[in-house]
Scaffold this motif. Structure first.
Motif, short mmCIF file in Angstrom:
data_model
loop_
_atom_site.label_atom_id
_atom_site.label_comp_id
_atom_site.label_asym_id
_atom_site.label_seq_id
_atom_site.Cartn_x
_atom_site.Cartn_y
_atom_site.Cartn_z
N PRO A 49 -12.23 0.21 7.56
CA PRO A 49 -11.34 0.36 6.14
C PRO A 49 -10.77 2.66 6.66
N ASN A 50 -9.51 2.14 5.10
CA ASN A 50 -9.59 3.42 5.84
C ASN A 50 -8.41 4.44 4.24
N GLU A 51 -8.94 5.31 3.91
CA GLU A 51 -8.43 5.94 2.85
C GLU A 51 -7.59 6.81 2.89
N SER A 52 -7.26 7.15 4.52
CA SER A 52 -6.98 8.34 4.95
C SER A 52 -5.21 7.84 5.24
N LEU A 53 -5.23 6.90 5.55
CA LEU A 53 -3.24 6.31 6.30
C LEU A 53 -2.42 6.26 5.66
N PRO A 54 -2.72 5.28 4.61
CA PRO A 54 -1.86 5.98 3.82
C PRO A 54 -0.95 7.17 3.33
N LYS A 55 -1.93 7.99 2.85
CA LYS A 55 -1.21 9.31 3.21
C LYS A 55 -0.89 9.78 4.28
N TYR A 56 -1.19 8.98 5.45
CA TYR A 56 -0.40 10.10 6.70
C TYR A 56 1.03 9.42 6.79
N TYR A 57 0.88 7.81 6.12
CA TYR A 57 2.18 7.22 6.47
C TYR A 57 3.02 7.65 5.27
N LEU A 58 3.00 8.95 4.83
CA LEU A 58 3.96 9.22 3.96
C LEU A 58 3.60 10.72 3.93
N SER A 59 2.95 11.38 4.74
CA SER A 59 3.14 12.96 5.28
C SER A 59 4.16 13.63 5.31
N GLU A 60 4.04 14.71 5.33
CA GLU A 60 5.35 16.21 6.01
C GLU A 60 4.96 16.64 7.06
N TYR A 61 6.37 16.86 7.65
CA TYR A 61 6.00 17.44 9.02
C TYR A 61 4.46 18.34 9.40
N GLN A 115 0.84 -1.37 -0.10
CA GLN A 115 0.24 0.21 0.03
C GLN A 115 1.20 1.19 -0.26
N LEU A 116 2.13 1.20 0.41
CA LEU A 116 2.83 2.96 0.80
C LEU A 116 3.62 3.01 -0.64
N TYR A 117 4.23 1.43 -1.35
CA TYR A 117 4.60 2.05 -3.46
C TYR A 117 3.46 1.96 -3.73
N ASP A 118 2.35 1.93 -3.59
CA ASP A 118 1.41 1.59 -4.50
C ASP A 118 0.82 3.49 -4.26
N PHE A 119 0.74 3.90 -3.19
CA PHE A 119 0.24 5.69 -2.86
C PHE A 119 1.38 5.78 -3.52
N TYR A 120 2.72 6.00 -3.04
CA TYR A 120 3.96 6.47 -3.53
C TYR A 120 4.23 6.78 -4.89
N LYS A 121 3.56 5.56 -5.85
CA LYS A 121 2.86 5.76 -7.13
C LYS A 121 2.04 6.50 -7.62
N GLY A 122 1.16 7.25 -6.87
CA GLY A 122 -0.10 8.06 -7.77
C GLY A 122 -1.07 6.80 -7.22
N ARG A 123 -1.32 5.58 -6.98
CA ARG A 123 -2.45 5.06 -6.50
C ARG A 123 -3.70 5.60 -6.07
N GLN A 124 -4.57 5.32 -6.01
CA GLN A 124 -5.72 5.88 -4.61
C GLN A 124 -5.85 4.41 -3.83
N VAL A 125 -5.62 4.54 -2.84
CA VAL A 125 -4.87 2.98 -1.79
C VAL A 125 -6.70 3.33 -0.25
N VAL A 126 -6.97 2.00 0.02
CA VAL A 126 -6.96 2.20 1.22
C VAL A 126 -6.96 1.13 1.78
N GLU A 127 -6.35 1.60 3.29
CA GLU A 127 -6.02 0.38 4.09
C GLU A 127 -7.75 -0.43 4.75
N ILE A 128 -7.52 -1.57 4.58
CA ILE A 128 -8.58 -2.16 5.46
C ILE A 128 -8.19 -3.46 6.29
N VAL A 129 -9.36 -3.33 7.73
CA VAL A 129 -7.74 -4.10 8.80
C VAL A 129 -8.99 -4.73 9.08
N GLU A 130 -9.23 -6.18 8.83
CA GLU A 130 -10.19 -6.80 9.48
C GLU A 130 -9.40 -7.78 10.57
#
Length: 208
Positions: free
Chosen positions: A35-47, A12-27
């Motif tokens: 499901p969480n669509e904001s976490l992948p963005k936060y994992y690569l966020s700026e200060y 999910q990190l790699y796909d988000f870095y490559k510009g794909r829209q991803v959702v993290e889903i924990v079951e």
């Protein structure tokens, strides 16, 4: 090291870095699906986009830094830009690849159990993103903290992030799960999870 088919987090990190829209889903094994669509963005966020507590914690970083569970490298990269000598480690090969692509100079595929004095001597150890949980259980935490003591300077800082699962308010659904884990001899917040293999939906949304 995780095998590729085990590395949902790295994918999910790699796909988000490559510009794909991803959702993290924990079951969770009690049937909860989160499901969480904001976490992948936060994992690569700026200060500037970090939480207040993380920005405050960053003030206490000093000297040479070991970032345990560095993920996509947001802390390591920020501190590298600030002039710190930083080593990032993560069990996810794809997370490490993302760190390298983003410009982190020293990052390696390693688990917390492989951390020892051969990595060098550090002034600050980071365990951000609830990574205090990487210790797994109290006895291993004691063992690893003793090891950290031998590889840090005389006045080191260990900056960790965790979650008090009993601090009110606690969602009753989560509280029941924690209590069930305790009855089964698990750590209360241990989450037995399943991750869907990454797949792209018609609108271009990849889920993990």
């Amino acid at each position: 090291m995780l095998k590729d088919n085990q590395d949902a987090y790295g994918h999910q990190l790699y796909d988000f870095y490559k510009g794909r829209q991803v959702v993290e889903i924990v079951e969770r094994d009690d049937g909860l699906i989160d499901p969480n669509e904001s976490l992948p963005k936060y994992y690569l966020s700026e200060y500037k986009d970090w939480s207040l507590r993380e920005r405050q914690a960053a003030r206490y970083v000093k000297g040479k830094v070991l970032d345990i569970g560095c993920g996509g490298g947001r802390w390591s990269l920020y501190l590298q830009k600030k002039g710190h000598d930083v080593l990032g480690i993560d069990i996810s090969p794809l997370a490490v690849k993302v760190c390298k692509l983003r410009g982190l100079r020293d990052v390696r595929v390693k688990s917390i159990t492989e951390v020892d004095s051969r990595l060098g001597r550090f002034d600050t150890i980071l365990m951000i993103g609830n990574n205090f949980g990487l210790f797994g259980w109290p006895k291993r935490a004691q063992q690893l903290l003793k090891r950290f003591h031998k590889m840090t300077s005389p006045d080191p800082h260990i900056i960790v992030e965790s979650l008090d699962i009993y601090k009110r308010p606690v969602d009753p659904v989560h509280r029941r799960y924690h209590l069930r884990n305790r009855r089964r001899g698990r750590m209360p917040d241990k989450c037995a999870s399943g991750f869907a293999t990454g797949r792209t939906l018609p609108r271009g949304l990849t889920i993990y």
